[in-house]
Design an enzyme around this catalytic site. Structure first.
Site, mmCIF file in Angstrom:
data_model
loop_
_atom_site.group_PDB
_atom_site.id
_atom_site.type_symbol
_atom_site.label_atom_id
_atom_site.label_comp_id
_atom_site.label_asym_id
_atom_site.label_seq_id
_atom_site.Cartn_x
_atom_site.Cartn_y
_atom_site.Cartn_z
ATOM 1 N N HIS A 62 36.442 70.950 99.955
ATOM 2 C CA HIS A 62 35.770 71.599 98.834
ATOM 3 C C HIS A 62 34.274 71.746 99.112
ATOM 4 C CE1 HIS A 62 39.135 70.019 96.068
ATOM 5 N NE2 HIS A 62 39.181 71.333 96.040
ATOM 6 N N CYS A 69 35.344 64.239 91.794
ATOM 7 C CA CYS A 69 36.633 64.793 91.350
ATOM 8 C C CYS A 69 37.350 63.942 90.317
ATOM 9 C CB CYS A 69 37.539 65.076 92.535
ATOM 10 S SG CYS A 69 37.562 63.814 93.755
HETATM 11 C C1 CIR Z 1 43.672 67.451 97.036
HETATM 12 O O1 CIR Z 1 43.800 67.688 98.227
HETATM 13 O O2 CIR Z 1 43.752 68.323 96.178
HETATM 14 C C2 CIR Z 1 43.435 66.024 96.611
HETATM 15 N N1 CIR Z 1 44.155 65.145 97.466
HETATM 16 C C3 CIR Z 1 41.960 65.691 96.628
HETATM 17 C C4 CIR Z 1 41.191 66.494 95.630
HETATM 18 C C5 CIR Z 1 39.759 66.128 95.600
HETATM 19 N N2 CIR Z 1 39.087 66.903 94.626
HETATM 20 C C6 CIR Z 1 37.794 67.160 94.616
HETATM 21 O O3 CIR Z 1 37.086 66.791 95.546
HETATM 22 N N3 CIR Z 1 37.293 67.875 93.626
#
Ligand code: CIR
Length: 269
Positions: free
Chosen positions: A172, A259
């Site tokens: 991201h 997140c």
């Molecule tokens: C994903 O790959 O979607 C999750 N394992 C991690 C998401 C992390 N989200 C973020 O940094 N906003």
């Protein structure tokens, strides 16, 4: 206090035991659930210490990545925008969250096409709200159609959106940067080199501590992951009040500090 980091409330979701099925770019082993619970509790306490009223929604076992609630919505003042996370296993997270958004926010806006099979895609992790604009990193999870749709929505709310690029191999946009104050961004050198922060002051993440870049400014505090001593020294030396948090288990499934909460200010329109 600037609107980009002045928050009255946060919304999070408890981790589910299914976190062991969470998406990840590289497999470095599964998160240890009990330890993750402990880390999550410390994270919520830090948000409280920073002055927020916190709320934690029940875990969703069917959605292993739903603890990463930031990806399903964007909150601007007392408006929430329901997004459409770009990973197919995460599409349903928005519908699960929407009733809670409706209970909390004056207005909930859906990203157009969010319910369509081939609808626009935006992960909240690709959105950095600064004092002057909403930066949206195009990535594997956020597409041009998602940017176009979001851009129209935020314009009506008085914000200007700008599309930028998430470096290749980075999940991201905000994996590589975080807002420190109204004019300062903490960023990996790789991301800053793309030129996207030319109108800001940039503090570089120390080489070898790139994963510390996903920090969050919450009122007078900056929350960072532990294990990055040079980052902690740099920020403390620059005058920020730092809270250091354990995050090893979420990090195994590419989760950073930003997140695990939606942060918002219900005192502003
Ligand atoms: C994903 O790959 O979607 C999750 N394992 C991690 C998401 C992390 N989200 C973020 O940094 N906003």
């Amino acid at each position: 206090m600037p609107r980009s980091y002045s928050f009255t409330h946060t919304l999070s979701r408890a981790p589910a035991p299914s976190i062991t099925d969470g998406l990840r770019a590289d497999d470095v082993g599964d998160p240890e659930f009990e330890t993750l619970l402990f880390h999550h509790a410390a994270y919520i306490s830090a948000l409280e210490e920073a002055g927020c009223e916190t709320r934690v929604l029940p875990a969703l076992e069917h959605f292993p990545d739903s603890v990463f609630i930031e990806d399903a919505a964007l909150c601007l003042g007392s408006t929430a925008i329901a997004l459409r996370p770009g990973a197919p296993s995460r599409f349903g997270e928005t519908a699960a969250l929407r009733p809670d958004l409706q209970r909390i926010f004056d207005t909930v806006i859906d990203l157009p096409g969010a319910s369509m099979e081939d609808g626009a895609l935006v992960d909240g992790g690709d959105i950095l709200v600064t004092e002057t604009e909403v930066l949206v990193g195009l990535s594997e999870r956020t597409d041009q159609a998602g940017f176009d749709a979001l851009s129209e929505i935020v314009k009506d709310l008085g914000y200007q959106a700008r599309a930028v690029h998430t470096p290749k191999g980075v999940l991201h946009f905000k994996s590589d940067c975080g807002l420190l104050d109204d004019e300062t961004i903490f960023s990996t050198q790789a991301l800053a080199a793309s030129g996207c922060f030319e109108t800001y002051r940039v503090l570089d993440a120390p080489v070898g501590e790139e994963r510390a870049a996903n920090l969050i400014r919450v009122n007078d505090h900056v929350l960072i992951s532990d294990g990055y001593p040079r980052t902690a020294d740099l920020l403390t030396g620059a005058g920020y009040t730092v809270i250091t948090l354990p995050n090893s288990e979420a990090a195994k499934v590419d989760g950073g500090l930003s997140c695990m909460s939606l942060r918002f200010n219900l005192d502003t329109p």
